[in-house]
Motif scaffolding. Structure first.
Motif, PDB file in Angstrom:
ATOM      1  N   GLY A 179       3.118  -2.739  -9.788  1.00 58.17           N
ATOM      2  CA  GLY A 179       2.574  -4.081  -9.959  1.00 58.17           C
ATOM      3  C   GLY A 179       2.028  -4.620  -8.660  1.00 58.17           C
ATOM      4  N   GLU A 180       0.994  -5.437  -8.750  1.00 53.01           N
ATOM      5  CA  GLU A 180       0.406  -6.128  -7.611  1.00 53.01           C
ATOM      6  C   GLU A 180       0.045  -5.185  -6.462  1.00 53.01           C
ATOM      7  N   GLY A 181      -0.422  -3.974  -6.810  1.00 54.04           N
ATOM      8  CA  GLY A 181      -0.872  -3.024  -5.802  1.00 54.04           C
ATOM      9  C   GLY A 181       0.208  -2.133  -5.220  1.00 54.04           C
ATOM     10  N   ILE A 182       1.438  -2.299  -5.672  1.00 50.02           N
ATOM     11  CA  ILE A 182       2.544  -1.484  -5.153  1.00 50.02           C
ATOM     12  C   ILE A 182       3.104  -0.617  -6.276  1.00 50.02           C
ATOM     13  N   THR A 183       3.298   0.667  -5.972  1.00 46.48           N
ATOM     14  CA  THR A 183       3.955   1.606  -6.871  1.00 46.48           C
ATOM     15  C   THR A 183       5.168   2.142  -6.124  1.00 46.48           C
ATOM     16  N   ALA A 184       6.340   2.033  -6.737  1.00 46.26           N
ATOM     17  CA  ALA A 184       7.564   2.427  -6.045  1.00 46.26           C
ATOM     18  C   ALA A 184       8.513   3.164  -6.979  1.00 46.26           C
ATOM     19  N   ASP A 185       9.144   4.216  -6.440  1.00 47.73           N
ATOM     20  CA  ASP A 185      10.268   4.870  -7.112  1.00 47.73           C
ATOM     21  C   ASP A 185      11.509   4.159  -6.578  1.00 47.73           C
ATOM     22  N   ILE A 186      12.293   3.555  -7.466  1.00 49.40           N
ATOM     23  CA  ILE A 186      13.449   2.776  -7.041  1.00 49.40           C
ATOM     24  C   ILE A 186      14.708   3.335  -7.683  1.00 49.40           C
ATOM     25  N   ASP A 187      15.723   3.567  -6.868  1.00 55.47           N
ATOM     26  CA  ASP A 187      17.041   3.994  -7.343  1.00 55.47           C
ATOM     27  C   ASP A 187      17.747   2.749  -7.885  1.00 55.47           C
ATOM     28  N   PRO A 188      17.939   2.644  -9.199  1.00 59.35           N
ATOM     29  CA  PRO A 188      18.549   1.437  -9.764  1.00 59.35           C
ATOM     30  C   PRO A 188      20.019   1.260  -9.387  1.00 59.35           C
ATOM     31  N   GLU A 189      20.689   2.331  -9.021  1.00 60.89           N
ATOM     32  CA  GLU A 189      22.102   2.225  -8.635  1.00 60.89           C
ATOM     33  C   GLU A 189      22.266   1.544  -7.281  1.00 60.89           C
ATOM     34  N   THR A 190      21.434   1.921  -6.326  1.00 60.42           N
ATOM     35  CA  THR A 190      21.567   1.395  -4.961  1.00 60.42           C
ATOM     36  C   THR A 190      20.491   0.373  -4.616  1.00 60.42           C
ATOM     37  N   ARG A 191      19.495   0.208  -5.498  1.00 60.53           N
ATOM     38  CA  ARG A 191      18.354  -0.687  -5.269  1.00 60.53           C
ATOM     39  C   ARG A 191      17.573  -0.275  -4.023  1.00 60.53           C
ATOM     40  N   THR A 192      17.496   1.027  -3.799  1.00 64.79           N
ATOM     41  CA  THR A 192      16.776   1.579  -2.657  1.00 64.79           C
ATOM     42  C   THR A 192      15.396   2.058  -3.089  1.00 64.79           C
ATOM     43  N   VAL A 193      14.382   1.706  -2.306  1.00 66.38           N
ATOM     44  CA  VAL A 193      13.029   2.203  -2.560  1.00 66.38           C
ATOM     45  C   VAL A 193      12.965   3.616  -1.993  1.00 66.38           C
ATOM     46  N   GLU A 194      12.813   4.600  -2.868  1.00 69.11           N
ATOM     47  CA  GLU A 194      12.828   6.008  -2.462  1.00 69.11           C
ATOM     48  C   GLU A 194      11.433   6.540  -2.137  1.00 69.11           C
ATOM     49  N   ALA A 195      10.403   5.946  -2.719  1.00 71.97           N
ATOM     50  CA  ALA A 195       9.013   6.331  -2.458  1.00 71.97           C
ATOM     51  C   ALA A 195       8.152   5.116  -2.749  1.00 71.97           C
ATOM     52  N   VAL A 196       7.061   4.973  -1.995  1.00 72.24           N
ATOM     53  CA  VAL A 196       6.215   3.795  -2.205  1.00 72.24           C
ATOM     54  C   VAL A 196       4.768   4.083  -1.810  1.00 72.24           C
ATOM     55  N   LEU A 197       3.850   3.517  -2.594  1.00 74.11           N
ATOM     56  CA  LEU A 197       2.428   3.491  -2.261  1.00 74.11           C
ATOM     57  C   LEU A 197       1.991   2.033  -2.283  1.00 74.11           C
ATOM     58  N   VAL A 198       1.183   1.656  -1.298  1.00 74.12           N
ATOM     59  CA  VAL A 198       0.658   0.297  -1.215  1.00 74.12           C
ATOM     60  C   VAL A 198      -0.858   0.392  -1.320  1.00 74.12           C
ATOM     61  N   ASP A 199      -1.407  -0.178  -2.359  1.00 73.51           N
ATOM     62  CA  ASP A 199      -2.838  -0.089  -2.624  1.00 73.51           C
ATOM     63  C   ASP A 199      -3.308   1.370  -2.608  1.00 73.51           C
ATOM     64  N   GLY A 200      -2.477   2.270  -3.147  1.00 75.06           N
ATOM     65  CA  GLY A 200      -2.814   3.686  -3.258  1.00 75.06           C
ATOM     66  C   GLY A 200      -2.621   4.498  -1.994  1.00 75.06           C
ATOM     67  N   GLU A 201      -2.121   3.872  -0.940  1.00 73.76           N
ATOM     68  CA  GLU A 201      -1.935   4.547   0.351  1.00 73.76           C
ATOM     69  C   GLU A 201      -0.460   4.544   0.740  1.00 73.76           C
ATOM     70  N   GLU A 202      -0.115   5.444   1.665  1.00 69.45           N
ATOM     71  CA  GLU A 202       1.241   5.453   2.199  1.00 69.45           C
ATOM     72  C   GLU A 202       1.502   4.161   2.960  1.00 69.45           C
ATOM     73  N   LEU A 203       2.748   3.820   3.078  1.00 69.40           N
ATOM     74  CA  LEU A 203       3.154   2.612   3.780  1.00 69.40           C
ATOM     75  C   LEU A 203       2.794   2.708   5.255  1.00 69.40           C
ATOM     76  N   ASP A 204       2.240   1.632   5.797  1.00 71.05           N
ATOM     77  CA  ASP A 204       1.877   1.603   7.214  1.00 71.05           C
ATOM     78  C   ASP A 204       3.106   1.818   8.095  1.00 71.05           C
ATOM     79  N   TYR A 205       2.884   2.510   9.219  1.00 69.16           N
ATOM     80  CA  TYR A 205       3.941   2.732  10.192  1.00 69.16           C
ATOM     81  C   TYR A 205       4.501   1.387  10.648  1.00 69.16           C
ATOM     82  N   GLY A 206       5.804   1.299  10.760  1.00 66.81           N
ATOM     83  CA  GLY A 206       6.438   0.066  11.221  1.00 66.81           C
ATOM     84  C   GLY A 206       6.830  -0.882  10.108  1.00 66.81           C
ATOM     85  N   LEU A 207       6.519  -0.513   8.863  1.00 63.45           N
ATOM     86  CA  LEU A 207       6.929  -1.336   7.722  1.00 63.45           C
ATOM     87  C   LEU A 207       7.933  -0.565   6.869  1.00 63.45           C
TER      88      LEU A 207
END
Length: 85
Positions: free
Chosen positions: A51-79
């Motif tokens: 949603g809203e340009g972000i695609t994320a694989d989220i572990d529902p048990e720990t609420r940890t973002v395991e993988a993420v794309l922002v506007d189709g790209e990898e997350l910028d360094y430092g974020l």
């Protein structure tokens, strides 16, 4: 049958904030997005939320973002991508 949350708010937070730089993640987020379950599982093995340009694989048990794309790209360094409390 396991049920997972249908939506999360994902925050993109500067790494120094998550590492204890002082302010809370929600106050310091440079971007946030409400993501909803797609019903699919990502390469990480966790449910995919999008949603809203972000695609994320989220572990529902720990609420940890395991993988993420922002506007189709990898997350910028430092974020870091985190699930809002």
């Amino acid at each position: 049958m396991t049920t997972h949350p249908q939506r999360y708010t994902v925050l993109l937070v500067p790494a120094h904030v998550e590492d204890g730089g002082g302010a809370g993640g929600e106050d310091s987020a440079v971007r946030s997005a409400l993501v909803e379950a797609t019903g699919e599982t990502g390469a990480s093995g966790y449910p995919i939320y999008t949603g809203e340009g972000i695609t994320a694989d989220i572990d529902p048990e720990t609420r940890t973002v395991e993988a993420v794309l922002v506007d189709g790209e990898e997350l910028d360094y430092g974020l870091n991508a985190v699930v809002a409390a």
